[in-house]
Write an enzyme that holds these catalytic residues in place. Structure first.
Site: not given
Length: 320
Positions: A129, A152, A179, A243, A245
């Site tokens: 991340q 991220d 993501d 998606r 989380w």
């Protein structure tokens, strides 16, 4: 820039900070209690760059040494409590403190800036991340921004799970591979391009990962925007639009009505090549909960036993 934020905090009234073209290295913390603040680049977005390289896998102590190597955070400064909260974490890693710009202040407006976490492809395709921007508060506005990272990139968050943090993003560009637009804010993205890249992670990348509270009906709305992937994905279309989380449920599994149930609508937008046309939604992060939803007329759009990820009236080579 941190000095200017500190001065705006101490002024006690709405302030504007203009940043001249150039590259500015280091992190910026905008603490709660800062009056409404506007920060804009005095040039094109690509000409005013805020950059830093920071990885969530660092220990809190290593994170503190890295981001404060120049002493920009000192006891008595407005951002000192934010810095200390991360430096003194009892967890093994710095986690979501690993961001270039982080705001806890309501009423923030950012315009004409490029914010880059320059970790980029210096690490493997594992879990690294590395946020460019994190916002935790209500009434956040982003306009003509460029947010660049890999995993991220942009966290549109709400620091209080019981309250909604509203975020508006317009005419911007966001790049990443995992993501890279995530969080539990109620965020509207208009005329914004989301670009999935394969330079670090050659397959299975994910654009959106909302963790909306199950009691809130609205998470992310993407409208009149462009969702694209680079040539690596165009050659092998394995990208996912998003998606859920399932934050905090790694030990328990998904708990309907308790675990966050990410909500996202993508509508009236153009989805380019490179995305999985058969299964555009990936299993949930944290729990690997399989994607499932109802398409029946009269369905409950907030049914906590199913996903809340939707498409409506989009265009593109694989849109049906």
């Amino acid at each position: 820039m941190q000095e200017a934020v500190n001065a705006a905090y101490r002024a006690g009234e709405p302030s504007t900070i203009a940043i001249l073209p150039g590259t500015y290295t280091g992190t910026v913390l905008i603490p709660a209690g800062t009056p409404p603040l506007t920060v804009y680049g005095a040039g094109r977005p690509g000409e005013v760059r805020l950059e830093f390289q920071v990885d969530a896998t660092l220990t809190p102590a290593a994170w503190a040494a890295l981001v404060n190597a120049d002493g920009r955070y000192a006891e008595g400064d407005p951002a000192w409590p934010m810095f200390q909260a991360c430096a003194n974490r009892t967890s093994a890693t710095a986690g979501l403190c690993a961001t270039v710009v982080w705001s806890q202040s309501p009423g923030l407006k950012l315009k004409n800036l490029t914010i880059t976490n320059t970790l980029l492809d210096t690490v493997d395709r594992g879990t690294h991340q590395a946020l460019a921007l994190r916002t935790d508060a209500d009434r956040t506005q982003l306009e003509a921004m460029r947010l660049i990272g890999r995993q991220d990139t942009f966290m549109a968050n709400a620091d209080d799970v019981a309250r909604i943090a509203r975020v508006s993003v317009r005419d911007s560009y966001i790049e990443g591979d995992t993501d890279f637009v995530f969080g539990r804010a109620a965020a509207v993205f208009e005329r914004t391009r989301f670009h999935l890249v394969s330079s670090r992670k050659a397959s299975g990348g994910v654009v959106f990962a909302p963790n909306t509270d199950p009691h809130f009906p609205y998470g992310f709305l993407v409208t009149h925007s462009l969702i694209t992937a680079d040539n690596g994905y165009a050659a092998a279309p394995t990208g996912y639009l998003g998606r859920a989380w399932d934050q905090g449920a790694s030990a328990t599994g998904y708990l309907p009505g308790v675990t966050p149930n990410g909500q996202l609508v993508i509508r009236d937008s153009l989805i380019g090549a490179g995305f999985n046309a058969v299964t555009p939604w990936a299993p949930a992060a944290t729990t690997s909960r399989p994607f499932t939803t109802s398409v029946e007329a009269g369905r409950d759009l907030d049914d906590v036993t199913t996903n809340r990820l939707w498409e409506y009236r989009n265009l593109g080579p694989d849109v049906r």
